[in-house]
Design a protein around this motif. Structure first.
Motif, PDB file in Angstrom:
ATOM      1  N   SER A 251       0.845  -1.198   0.000  1.00 53.30           N
ATOM      2  CA  SER A 251       0.000   0.000   0.000  1.00 53.30           C
ATOM      3  C   SER A 251       0.879   1.245   0.000  1.00 53.30           C
ATOM      4  CB  SER A 251      -0.916   0.009   1.228  1.00 53.30           C
ATOM      5  OG  SER A 251      -0.160   0.199   2.415  1.00 53.30           O
ATOM      6  N   LEU A 252       0.282   2.393  -0.337  1.00 50.80           N
ATOM      7  CA  LEU A 252       1.040   3.643  -0.351  1.00 50.80           C
ATOM      8  C   LEU A 252       1.530   4.002   1.049  1.00 50.80           C
ATOM      9  CD1 LEU A 252      -1.127   5.809  -2.787  1.00 50.80           C
ATOM     10  CD2 LEU A 252       1.042   4.652  -3.266  1.00 50.80           C
ATOM     11  N   HIS A 253       0.697   3.744   2.046  1.00 46.41           N
ATOM     12  CA  HIS A 253       1.075   4.052   3.429  1.00 46.41           C
ATOM     13  C   HIS A 253       2.279   3.208   3.852  1.00 46.41           C
ATOM     14  CE1 HIS A 253       0.113   5.358   7.623  1.00 46.41           C
ATOM     15  NE2 HIS A 253       0.764   4.245   7.908  1.00 46.41           N
ATOM     16  N   THR A 254       2.221   1.916   3.602  1.00 43.29           N
ATOM     17  CA  THR A 254       3.328   1.026   3.970  1.00 43.29           C
ATOM     18  C   THR A 254       4.587   1.376   3.193  1.00 43.29           C
ATOM     19  OG1 THR A 254       1.749  -0.747   4.432  1.00 43.29           O
ATOM     20  CG2 THR A 254       4.050  -1.380   4.131  1.00 43.29           C
ATOM     21  N   ALA A 255       4.414   1.704   1.909  1.00 43.11           N
ATOM     22  CA  ALA A 255       5.565   2.074   1.093  1.00 43.11           C
ATOM     23  C   ALA A 255       6.231   3.343   1.633  1.00 43.11           C
ATOM     24  CB  ALA A 255       5.136   2.279  -0.353  1.00 43.11           C
ATOM     25  N   ALA A 256       5.427   4.315   2.040  1.00 44.07           N
ATOM     26  CA  ALA A 256       5.984   5.560   2.576  1.00 44.07           C
ATOM     27  C   ALA A 256       6.799   5.295   3.839  1.00 44.07           C
ATOM     28  CB  ALA A 256       4.855   6.547   2.856  1.00 44.07           C
ATOM     29  N   GLU A 257       6.286   4.439   4.714  1.00 45.70           N
ATOM     30  CA  GLU A 257       7.026   4.104   5.934  1.00 45.70           C
ATOM     31  C   GLU A 257       8.343   3.414   5.596  1.00 45.70           C
ATOM     32  OE1 GLU A 257       3.518   3.473   9.250  1.00 45.70           O
ATOM     33  OE2 GLU A 257       4.050   1.768   7.973  1.00 45.70           O
ATOM     34  N   ARG A 258       8.315   2.502   4.635  1.00 47.66           N
ATOM     35  CA  ARG A 258       9.539   1.800   4.240  1.00 47.66           C
ATOM     36  C   ARG A 258      10.559   2.750   3.617  1.00 47.66           C
ATOM     37  NH1 ARG A 258      10.944   0.260  -0.683  1.00 47.66           N
ATOM     38  NH2 ARG A 258       8.808   0.418  -1.509  1.00 47.66           N
ATOM     39  N   ILE A 259      10.097   3.631   2.737  1.00 51.42           N
ATOM     40  CA  ILE A 259      11.000   4.547   2.040  1.00 51.42           C
ATOM     41  C   ILE A 259      11.674   5.504   3.008  1.00 51.42           C
ATOM     42  CG2 ILE A 259      11.057   6.444   0.377  1.00 51.42           C
ATOM     43  CD1 ILE A 259       8.808   4.935  -1.138  1.00 51.42           C
ATOM     44  N   ILE A 260      10.938   5.962   4.013  1.00 52.08           N
ATOM     45  CA  ILE A 260      11.527   6.867   5.006  1.00 52.08           C
ATOM     46  C   ILE A 260      12.692   6.196   5.715  1.00 52.08           C
ATOM     47  CG2 ILE A 260      11.121   8.010   7.213  1.00 52.08           C
ATOM     48  CD1 ILE A 260       8.298   8.637   6.244  1.00 52.08           C
ATOM     49  N   VAL A 261      12.509   4.924   6.097  1.00 56.48           N
ATOM     50  CA  VAL A 261      13.569   4.196   6.790  1.00 56.48           C
ATOM     51  C   VAL A 261      14.740   3.909   5.847  1.00 56.48           C
ATOM     52  CG1 VAL A 261      14.150   2.040   7.966  1.00 56.48           C
ATOM     53  CG2 VAL A 261      11.969   3.170   8.442  1.00 56.48           C
ATOM     54  N   GLN A 262      14.443   3.483   4.628  1.00 53.56           N
ATOM     55  CA  GLN A 262      15.502   3.157   3.687  1.00 53.56           C
ATOM     56  C   GLN A 262      16.287   4.392   3.250  1.00 53.56           C
ATOM     57  OE1 GLN A 262      13.597   1.017   0.486  1.00 53.56           O
ATOM     58  NE2 GLN A 262      13.752  -0.947   1.568  1.00 53.56           N
ATOM     59  N   ALA A 263      15.631   5.548   3.253  1.00 53.06           N
ATOM     60  CA  ALA A 263      16.303   6.774   2.828  1.00 53.06           C
ATOM     61  C   ALA A 263      17.037   7.454   3.987  1.00 53.06           C
ATOM     62  CB  ALA A 263      15.292   7.743   2.218  1.00 53.06           C
ATOM     63  N   GLY A 264      16.341   7.661   5.096  1.00 54.09           N
ATOM     64  CA  GLY A 264      16.899   8.456   6.186  1.00 54.09           C
ATOM     65  C   GLY A 264      17.374   7.685   7.388  1.00 54.09           C
ATOM     66  N   GLY A 265      17.267   6.356   7.369  1.00 48.47           N
ATOM     67  CA  GLY A 265      17.739   5.572   8.502  1.00 48.47           C
ATOM     68  C   GLY A 265      16.669   5.367   9.558  1.00 48.47           C
ATOM     69  N   VAL A 266      17.061   4.609  10.583  1.00 45.69           N
ATOM     70  CA  VAL A 266      16.110   4.215  11.629  1.00 45.69           C
ATOM     71  C   VAL A 266      16.076   5.192  12.801  1.00 45.69           C
ATOM     72  CG1 VAL A 266      16.309   1.779  11.042  1.00 45.69           C
ATOM     73  CG2 VAL A 266      17.852   2.766  12.751  1.00 45.69           C
ATOM     74  N   ASN A 267      16.876   6.241  12.751  1.00 48.03           N
ATOM     75  CA  ASN A 267      16.959   7.167  13.878  1.00 48.03           C
ATOM     76  C   ASN A 267      15.956   8.312  13.778  1.00 48.03           C
ATOM     77  OD1 ASN A 267      19.046   5.784  15.197  1.00 48.03           O
ATOM     78  ND2 ASN A 267      20.590   6.772  13.906  1.00 48.03           N
ATOM     79  N   MET A 268      14.998   8.207  12.857  1.00 51.26           N
ATOM     80  CA  MET A 268      13.930   9.198  12.766  1.00 51.26           C
ATOM     81  C   MET A 268      12.632   8.591  13.283  1.00 51.26           C
ATOM     82  SD  MET A 268      14.359  11.423   9.265  1.00 51.26           S
ATOM     83  CE  MET A 268      14.031  10.055   8.162  1.00 51.26           C
ATOM     84  N   ASN A 269      12.042   9.253  14.261  1.00 49.95           N
ATOM     85  CA  ASN A 269      10.730   8.844  14.758  1.00 49.95           C
ATOM     86  C   ASN A 269       9.679   9.560  13.924  1.00 49.95           C
ATOM     87  OD1 ASN A 269       8.461   8.108  16.160  1.00 49.95           O
ATOM     88  ND2 ASN A 269       8.987   9.165  18.055  1.00 49.95           N
TER      89      ASN A 269
END
Length: 243
Positions: free
Chosen positions: A137-155
């Motif tokens: 889904s677009l929502h799940t994709a957005a969550e994945r892209i944020i982590v893959q782009a900016g790392g896991v240190n962003m809440n």
């Protein structure tokens, strides 16, 4: 004539008692604009004059802070009222503003900042993006892209399941993607869906990003216009907040 205090506080309530105590000490409802009595001979003179120090924001802040500290005041029954510690507001202009640090979130505190990334060392500036995987889904994709782009240190928090907008770009026959392998092989164009997200804490880190990104910035709308191509800017200018 001004409203009676009973318009705001019912007679005999704690709010009414607090008002009486404060008005005895202040001699005016709002100390930040000086002493004013609506029932005195100069009750008509209820505006701050041009150039008066009471009109300066710094003077108003200091006056409000002094008014909030209740040291040495007497309560309704004559008892001492303990001083209330009041924190002074932090300045709106930060060190990041002064040095122009566009990688910091501690800048332009009154504006909305957006994460933009550079696709490769010589690539374009754009928002983090990637192809959808399977039936994602677009929502799940957005969550994945944020982590893959900016790392896991962003809440972060992706707001909702519906995109703010979308943009379609056709390559044309001559510009069709001719890659022999990979998920983008043979693509005739791009369709971007823009999802809204909020960062609650943390910071972007591209060190181990999986999207081939080389750099990032946190920019306001007018700053984004300066680094995007005209085609990309026309696609997003109506969905970015002015403030």
């Amino acid at each position: 004539m001004p409203f009676s205090r009973y318009f705001y506080y019912q007679k005999g309530t704690p709010g009414d008692v607090e008002w009486k105590r404060r008005i005895r000490e202040r001699l005016t409802p709002a100390r930040d604009i000086g002493v004013y009595n609506a029932y005195a001979k100069e009750g008509w003179n209820d505006e701050v004059l041009v150039g008066a120090q009471e009109s300066e924001p710094e003077v108003q802040v200091e006056a409000l802070l002094r008014d909030a500290e209740l040291e040495g005041l007497k309560g309704e029954e004559g008892e001492e009222v303990k001083k209330q510690e009041v924190e002074k507001p932090m300045p709106r202009v930060t060190e990041a503003d002064r040095v122009g640090d566009t990688k910091s979130l501690d800048r332009l505190l009154q504006r909305t900042l957006y994460l933009v990334v550079r696709e490769g060392e010589e690539g374009r500036w754009w928002f983090p993006n990637d192809l959808l995987v399977g039936k994602e889904s677009l929502h799940t994709a957005a969550e994945r892209i944020i982590v893959q782009a900016g790392g896991v240190n962003m809440n972060t928090w992706v707001v909702g399941n519906i995109p703010l907008g979308h943009h379609i770009h056709n390559y044309g026959v001559t510009a069709e993607n001719k890659k022999d392998d990979g998920p983008a092989a043979g693509m005739k164009g791009e369709k971007f869906f823009f999802m809204k997200g909020r960062i609650m804490a943390g910071q972007a880190n591209l060190t181990d990003n999986k999207l081939g990104l080389a750099d990032f910035q946190w920019l306001a709308k007018d700053e984004i216009q300066k680094i995007l191509t005209p085609r990309d800017w026309n696609a997003v200018k109506h969905i970015l907040a002015e403030r």
